[in-house]
Write a protein that holds these residues in place. Structure first.
Motif, PDB file in Angstrom:
ATOM      1  N   LYS A  53       0.862  -1.451   0.182  1.00 27.29           N
ATOM      2  CA  LYS A  53      -0.055   0.088   0.305  1.00 27.29           C
ATOM      3  C   LYS A  53       0.665   1.402   0.290  1.00 27.29           C
ATOM      4  CE  LYS A  53      -4.243  -1.822   2.250  1.00 27.29           C
ATOM      5  NZ  LYS A  53      -4.863  -2.220   4.117  1.00 27.29           N
ATOM      6  N   LYS A  54       2.215   1.796   0.848  1.00 22.46           N
ATOM      7  CA  LYS A  54       2.817   1.732  -0.028  1.00 22.46           C
ATOM      8  C   LYS A  54       3.617   2.051  -0.629  1.00 22.46           C
ATOM      9  CE  LYS A  54       3.718   1.816   5.828  1.00 22.46           C
ATOM     10  NZ  LYS A  54       4.492   1.446   6.668  1.00 22.46           N
ATOM     11  N   ALA A  55       3.781   1.450  -0.812  1.00 15.37           N
ATOM     12  CA  ALA A  55       4.713   1.454  -2.490  1.00 15.37           C
ATOM     13  C   ALA A  55       3.964   2.195  -3.596  1.00 15.37           C
ATOM     14  CB  ALA A  55       5.345   0.067  -2.253  1.00 15.37           C
ATOM     15  N   LYS A  56       5.335   2.618  -4.166  1.00 12.97           N
ATOM     16  CA  LYS A  56       4.205   3.017  -5.305  1.00 12.97           C
ATOM     17  C   LYS A  56       4.710   1.942  -6.553  1.00 12.97           C
ATOM     18  CE  LYS A  56       3.995   6.855  -9.216  1.00 12.97           C
ATOM     19  NZ  LYS A  56       5.191   8.568  -9.096  1.00 12.97           N
ATOM     20  N   VAL A  57       3.650   1.673  -7.802  1.00 10.92           N
ATOM     21  CA  VAL A  57       3.809   0.164  -8.530  1.00 10.92           C
ATOM     22  C   VAL A  57       3.791   0.408  -9.159  1.00 10.92           C
ATOM     23  CG1 VAL A  57       4.125  -2.259  -8.381  1.00 10.92           C
ATOM     24  CG2 VAL A  57       4.572  -1.338  -6.514  1.00 10.92           C
ATOM     25  N   GLU A  58       3.968   0.705 -10.238  1.00 13.76           N
ATOM     26  CA  GLU A  58       4.245   0.397 -12.168  1.00 13.76           C
ATOM     27  C   GLU A  58       4.670  -0.315 -12.920  1.00 13.76           C
ATOM     28  OE1 GLU A  58       4.453   4.884 -13.186  1.00 13.76           O
ATOM     29  OE2 GLU A  58       6.255   4.908 -11.963  1.00 13.76           O
ATOM     30  N   ILE A  59       3.463  -0.963 -13.918  1.00 17.35           N
ATOM     31  CA  ILE A  59       3.620  -1.777 -14.483  1.00 17.35           C
ATOM     32  C   ILE A  59       3.707  -1.161 -15.892  1.00 17.35           C
ATOM     33  CG2 ILE A  59       3.171  -4.090 -15.714  1.00 17.35           C
ATOM     34  CD1 ILE A  59       3.923  -4.391 -12.660  1.00 17.35           C
ATOM     35  N   VAL A  60       5.213  -1.925 -16.485  1.00 11.63           N
ATOM     36  CA  VAL A  60       4.991  -0.707 -17.872  1.00 11.63           C
ATOM     37  C   VAL A  60       5.568  -1.992 -19.245  1.00 11.63           C
ATOM     38  CG1 VAL A  60       7.163   0.795 -18.906  1.00 11.63           C
ATOM     39  CG2 VAL A  60       6.978   0.671 -16.447  1.00 11.63           C
ATOM     40  N   GLY A  61       4.553  -1.468 -19.878  1.00 15.06           N
ATOM     41  CA  GLY A  61       4.655  -2.635 -20.985  1.00 15.06           C
ATOM     42  C   GLY A  61       3.207  -2.522 -21.732  1.00 15.06           C
ATOM     43  N   ALA A  62       3.313  -3.361 -22.951  1.00 12.10           N
ATOM     44  CA  ALA A  62       1.836  -3.574 -23.398  1.00 12.10           C
ATOM     45  C   ALA A  62       1.438  -4.695 -22.759  1.00 12.10           C
ATOM     46  CB  ALA A  62       1.977  -3.781 -24.734  1.00 12.10           C
ATOM     47  N   ASP A  63       1.845  -5.171 -22.655  1.00  8.25           N
ATOM     48  CA  ASP A  63       1.568  -6.745 -22.268  1.00  8.25           C
ATOM     49  C   ASP A  63       1.855  -6.860 -20.431  1.00  8.25           C
ATOM     50  OD1 ASP A  63       0.919  -7.862 -24.428  1.00  8.25           O
ATOM     51  OD2 ASP A  63       3.173  -8.552 -24.554  1.00  8.25           O
ATOM     52  N   LYS A  64       0.921  -6.043 -19.994  1.00  8.32           N
ATOM     53  CA  LYS A  64       0.728  -5.619 -18.756  1.00  8.32           C
ATOM     54  C   LYS A  64       0.725  -7.586 -17.633  1.00  8.32           C
ATOM     55  CE  LYS A  64       0.147  -1.254 -18.380  1.00  8.32           C
ATOM     56  NZ  LYS A  64      -1.079   0.180 -18.067  1.00  8.32           N
ATOM     57  N   PRO A  65       1.670  -7.700 -16.849  1.00  9.11           N
ATOM     58  CA  PRO A  65       1.467  -8.816 -15.881  1.00  9.11           C
ATOM     59  C   PRO A  65       0.564  -8.703 -14.658  1.00  9.11           C
ATOM     60  CG  PRO A  65       3.512  -7.902 -15.658  1.00  9.11           C
ATOM     61  CD  PRO A  65       2.894  -7.192 -15.845  1.00  9.11           C
ATOM     62  N   GLN A  66      -0.030  -9.935 -14.393  1.00  2.00           N
ATOM     63  CA  GLN A  66      -0.655  -9.225 -13.194  1.00  2.00           C
ATOM     64  C   GLN A  66       0.334  -9.608 -12.146  1.00  2.00           C
ATOM     65  OE1 GLN A  66      -4.142  -8.567 -12.429  1.00  2.00           O
ATOM     66  NE2 GLN A  66      -4.204  -8.029 -14.869  1.00  2.00           N
ATOM     67  N   ILE A  67       0.104  -8.846 -11.131  1.00  9.14           N
ATOM     68  CA  ILE A  67       0.876  -8.297  -9.635  1.00  9.14           C
ATOM     69  C   ILE A  67       0.212  -9.632  -8.278  1.00  9.14           C
ATOM     70  CG2 ILE A  67       1.810  -7.509  -7.788  1.00  9.14           C
ATOM     71  CD1 ILE A  67       1.599  -5.215  -8.990  1.00  9.14           C
ATOM     72  N   ALA A  68       0.534 -10.803  -7.715  1.00  5.81           N
ATOM     73  CA  ALA A  68       0.268 -11.622  -7.454  1.00  5.81           C
ATOM     74  C   ALA A  68      -0.014 -11.467  -5.976  1.00  5.81           C
ATOM     75  CB  ALA A  68       1.746 -13.135  -6.979  1.00  5.81           C
ATOM     76  N   PRO A  69      -0.958 -12.021  -5.380  1.00  3.16           N
ATOM     77  CA  PRO A  69      -1.215 -11.135  -4.467  1.00  3.16           C
ATOM     78  C   PRO A  69      -0.671 -11.736  -3.060  1.00  3.16           C
ATOM     79  CG  PRO A  69      -2.446 -13.092  -5.053  1.00  3.16           C
ATOM     80  CD  PRO A  69      -1.886 -12.468  -6.048  1.00  3.16           C
ATOM     81  N   ALA A  70      -0.882 -10.961  -2.398  1.00  5.45           N
ATOM     82  CA  ALA A  70      -0.134 -11.501  -0.859  1.00  5.45           C
ATOM     83  C   ALA A  70      -0.112 -12.471  -0.676  1.00  5.45           C
ATOM     84  CB  ALA A  70       0.271 -10.285   0.307  1.00  5.45           C
ATOM     85  N   PRO A  71       0.485 -13.567  -0.520  1.00  5.51           N
ATOM     86  CA  PRO A  71       0.265 -14.827   0.316  1.00  5.51           C
ATOM     87  C   PRO A  71      -1.143 -15.007   1.199  1.00  5.51           C
ATOM     88  CG  PRO A  71       1.976 -14.774   1.507  1.00  5.51           C
ATOM     89  CD  PRO A  71       1.284 -13.120   0.472  1.00  5.51           C
ATOM     90  N   ASP A  72      -2.083 -15.891   0.574  1.00  8.66           N
ATOM     91  CA  ASP A  72      -3.967 -15.993   1.620  1.00  8.66           C
ATOM     92  C   ASP A  72      -4.361 -15.220   1.636  1.00  8.66           C
ATOM     93  OD1 ASP A  72      -1.954 -18.279   3.977  1.00  8.66           O
ATOM     94  OD2 ASP A  72      -2.639 -18.766   2.323  1.00  8.66           O
ATOM     95  N   SER A  73      -4.222 -14.005   0.976  1.00  9.46           N
ATOM     96  CA  SER A  73      -4.845 -13.149   0.770  1.00  9.46           C
ATOM     97  C   SER A  73      -6.145 -13.343  -0.201  1.00  9.46           C
ATOM     98  CB  SER A  73      -4.295 -11.684   0.582  1.00  9.46           C
ATOM     99  OG  SER A  73      -4.139 -11.450  -0.987  1.00  9.46           O
ATOM    100  N   ALA A  74      -6.066 -13.627  -1.024  1.00 12.44           N
ATOM    101  CA  ALA A  74      -7.583 -13.797  -1.807  1.00 12.44           C
ATOM    102  C   ALA A  74      -7.950 -14.431  -1.137  1.00 12.44           C
ATOM    103  CB  ALA A  74      -7.086 -14.663  -2.874  1.00 12.44           C
ATOM    104  N   LYS A  75      -7.484 -15.569   0.348  1.00  9.24           N
ATOM    105  CA  LYS A  75      -8.824 -16.098   0.715  1.00  9.24           C
ATOM    106  C   LYS A  75      -9.943 -16.290   1.418  1.00  9.24           C
ATOM    107  CE  LYS A  75      -5.488 -20.523   0.796  1.00  9.24           C
ATOM    108  NZ  LYS A  75      -4.244 -21.493   1.534  1.00  9.24           N
TER     109      LYS A  75
END
Length: 296
Positions: free
Chosen positions: A274-296
């Motif tokens: 949440k604190k970090a500024k993350v930018e995915i650069v490029g046409a084919d943007k990969p998905q960032i994996a969720p933090a472990p277990d956060s999707a459960k």
């Protein structure tokens, strides 16, 4: 020299936790491995290559890197394999230095990558140490296990067939006077058939939801209607029920530590993202994996 006794129990526990707890999160405890050996006064020299020492802490780091792949090997064999790998690595690295390969851009890129990994691993250990302390483990055990109501366990048998019509035929055979065990041996497609369909004792979460939902509503001696799961159609007989024995603190210790590490690791990683500024650069943007277990 046996690996377990050489690296100390705390070190091996750390390695085991790192391998199994936080698959996509930073390693929780593995970076403690080499310091654990040294702090225990066990950081002895175990080999020399061209006059340079290979120490027990080096083997600990190699076990952190390779231990999961070698987990099935006996301790002595694993130790010898890791030591052999380190000796060969040192020999090749010495030749590479003699040829000034350390100036190669690919080497510099790898050094930067592993420098960042080392920072992450060591910092993560520092971050987690207080959160997954013995005090925290004991508090979690007291709150969630010692004070909790004991789980119900059931002892059941089942017969697995391929269709609902076959399941109805099974029920008719049993109601007609045949023993459940004999029908299971004759008709069940499950590996438990030769034991009369006996599944032993299990808890609700041990079985697929449809099976558990059916069996945990039954009374001892009762035969179920056909129950469909992804495995096929089941006819279930509930044999008996009981309250599960609560594990002692010693028995539950490692499982509780894994649970705490997952919970605290997920929380810490989410807060830092949440604190970090993350930018995915490029046409084919990969998905960032969720933090472990956060999707459960």
């Amino acid at each position: 020299m046996r690996l377990a006794s050489s690296l100390a129990p705390a070190c091996l526990l750390a390695l085991g936790i790192a391998g199994g707890l936080m698959a996509s999160a930073p390693v929780a405890f593995a970076a403690d491995a080499a310091p654990a050996a040294a702090e225990a006064g066990a950081d002895e020299v175990v080999a020399r290559v061209n006059g340079t020492d290979i120490k027990l802490s080096d083997v600990a780091l190699a076990d952190e890197e390779m231990g999961q792949a070698l987990a099935q090997l006996p301790e002595e064999v694993r130790f010898q394999y890791l030591l052999g790998m380190l000796i060969d690595r040192r020999i090749v690295a010495s030749e590479a230095k003699a040829k000034h390969v350390e100036d190669d851009p690919l080497v510099k890129r790898r050094e930067a990558y592993y420098d960042e990994k080392a920072l992450r691993d060591v910092y993560w250990v520092q971050l987690m140490r207080d959160k997954v302390s013995e005090k925290a483990v004991k508090a979690y055990y007291d709150e969630h296990i010692a004070k909790a109501e004991p789980e119900t366990e059931v002892h059941a048998r089942h017969i697995l067939v391929g269709s609902k019509d076959e399941a109805l035929k099974v029920i008719a055979e049993i109601k007609g006077g045949k023993k459940f065990e004999d029908v299971a041996k004759a008709m069940s497609k499950d590996s438990s058939s030769q034991e009369g369909g006996d599944l032993g004792w299990f808890k609700k979460g041990d079985m697929v939801p449809e099976f558990s939902a059916a069996v945990f509503k039954m009374k001892p001696g009762q035969i179920s209607d056909p129950v469909e799961t992804k495995f096929g159609w089941h006819v279930i007989q509930l044999v008996e029920t009981r309250k599960a024995k609560k594990p002692t603190f010693a028995e539950a210790h490692d499982d509780v530590m894994r649970t705490l590490a997952r919970e605290q690791g997920t929380k810490a990683m989410e807060e830092m993202r949440k604190k970090a500024k993350v930018e995915i650069v490029g046409a084919d943007k990969p998905q960032i994996a969720p933090a472990p277990d956060s999707a459960k």
